[in-house]
Design an enzyme around this catalytic site. Structure first.
Site, short mmCIF file in Angstrom:
data_model
loop_
_atom_site.label_atom_id
_atom_site.label_comp_id
_atom_site.label_asym_id
_atom_site.label_seq_id
_atom_site.Cartn_x
_atom_site.Cartn_y
_atom_site.Cartn_z
N GLU A 58 -40.47 9.39 -52.06
CA GLU A 58 -39.43 10.86 -53.08
C GLU A 58 -39.26 11.48 -54.12
OE1 GLU A 58 -34.33 10.84 -54.02
OE2 GLU A 58 -35.56 9.27 -53.50
N GLU A 64 -38.08 11.95 -42.67
CA GLU A 64 -38.32 11.19 -44.19
C GLU A 64 -39.54 11.71 -44.74
OE1 GLU A 64 -36.01 8.86 -45.30
OE2 GLU A 64 -34.61 9.37 -43.51
#
Length: 271
Positions: free
Chosen positions: A116, A94
């Protein structure tokens, strides 16, 4: 007087037992994941090329696990190591900063990002009135598990003691809370999904719908829980292979076999 002395002794024994139990729970992760092992797993997490350098400290990881004493403490020693290896593999994918020809290989660059990159939306599900979005707040991926969407920030914040809807950025500014959100997601079942924890300790019992969807236990099912809607049911998906690559490397470092069912290419995502 004798009865009073007996009660006093019992009280002190009870307090001692609580303290000893607390020390055992607090030290369980340190015994499984020594600082030297943590550093050998996350070789490049503090590389200056990584936006999260200096953020994901060993101390923060250990402190976060104390909120979830069952993490890495259920079952045989092999099962405990396997669960921790699986969790670290998933958060490494991730947050990966690796690439095919990266120094030390693509699976040595976990925990490189804490937020992100170039989110495509605010990740606000306005139809979810239980966990409403707040003005000027975005709910893109943050932290080791890349927690996303208001319906995850809200309950995670409530469980961990911060306002995930009003202050979602806490997940990328407080390293202990960042790790705690990843562990919260790992340990918490969200129907119809089981928890990743239950899958890795063999507690998952598939329903008829699960069996029809080929959702069988193993590392691949944790991927389905985390991001199955985008990755599962797709043969040869590169993201799946990256997760597996991390898991295989970490299982080797923990000296434990990965077990079967590593991918989810033949599984249908959860509804």
């Amino acid at each position: 007087m004798a009865q009073h002395s007996f009660l006093l002794v019992c009280f002190y024994l009870s307090i001692s037992s609580i303290l000893i139990f607390g020390q055992t729970e607090a030290s369980s992760i340190e015994s499984l994941v020594l600082r030297s092992l943590y550093d050998s797993i996350f070789i490049h997490k503090d590389n200056t090329a990584c936006p999260a350098n200096g953020f994901y400290t060993y101390e923060s990881f250990v402190q976060a696990t104390r909120r979830f004493p069952r993490f890495g403490s259920v079952g045989s020693p092999e099962m405990r190591r396997l669960e921790v290896a699986a969790f670290l593999a998933q958060i490494s994918h991730e947050t990966t900063g690796g690439w095919a020809t990266a120094p030390d290989g693509p699976y040595a660059w976990g925990l490189c990002f804490k937020e992100e990159v170039s989110p495509q939306s605010t990740y606000c599900d306005s139809s979810n009135t239980q966990w409403p979005c707040f003005p000027n707040k975005t709910y893109q991926g943050r932290g080791p598990i890349q927690l996303s969407w208001n319906y995850n920030y809200g309950p995670a914040g409530r469980a961990l003691g911060f306002d995930g809807l009003r202050n979602p950025e806490t997940v990328s500014t407080n390293s202990v809370i960042a790790f705690q959100t990843a562990l919260w997601f790992w340990m918490t079942s969200q129907s119809p999904k089981p928890s990743c924890h239950d899958v890795m300790i063999g507690r998952y019992r598939p329903t008829e719908a699960d069996l029809a969807a080929n959702r069988i236990g193993g590392f691949g099912l944790t991927t389905n829980i985390i991001n199955g809607g985008l990755e599962c049911g797709i043969p040869g998906d590169g993201r799946i292979n990256d997760r597996i690559g991390y898991f295989q490397r970490y299982a080797g470092l923990f000296k434990v076999a990965t077990g079967p069912n590593l991918d989810c290419e033949n599984q249908r995502p959860f509804a």
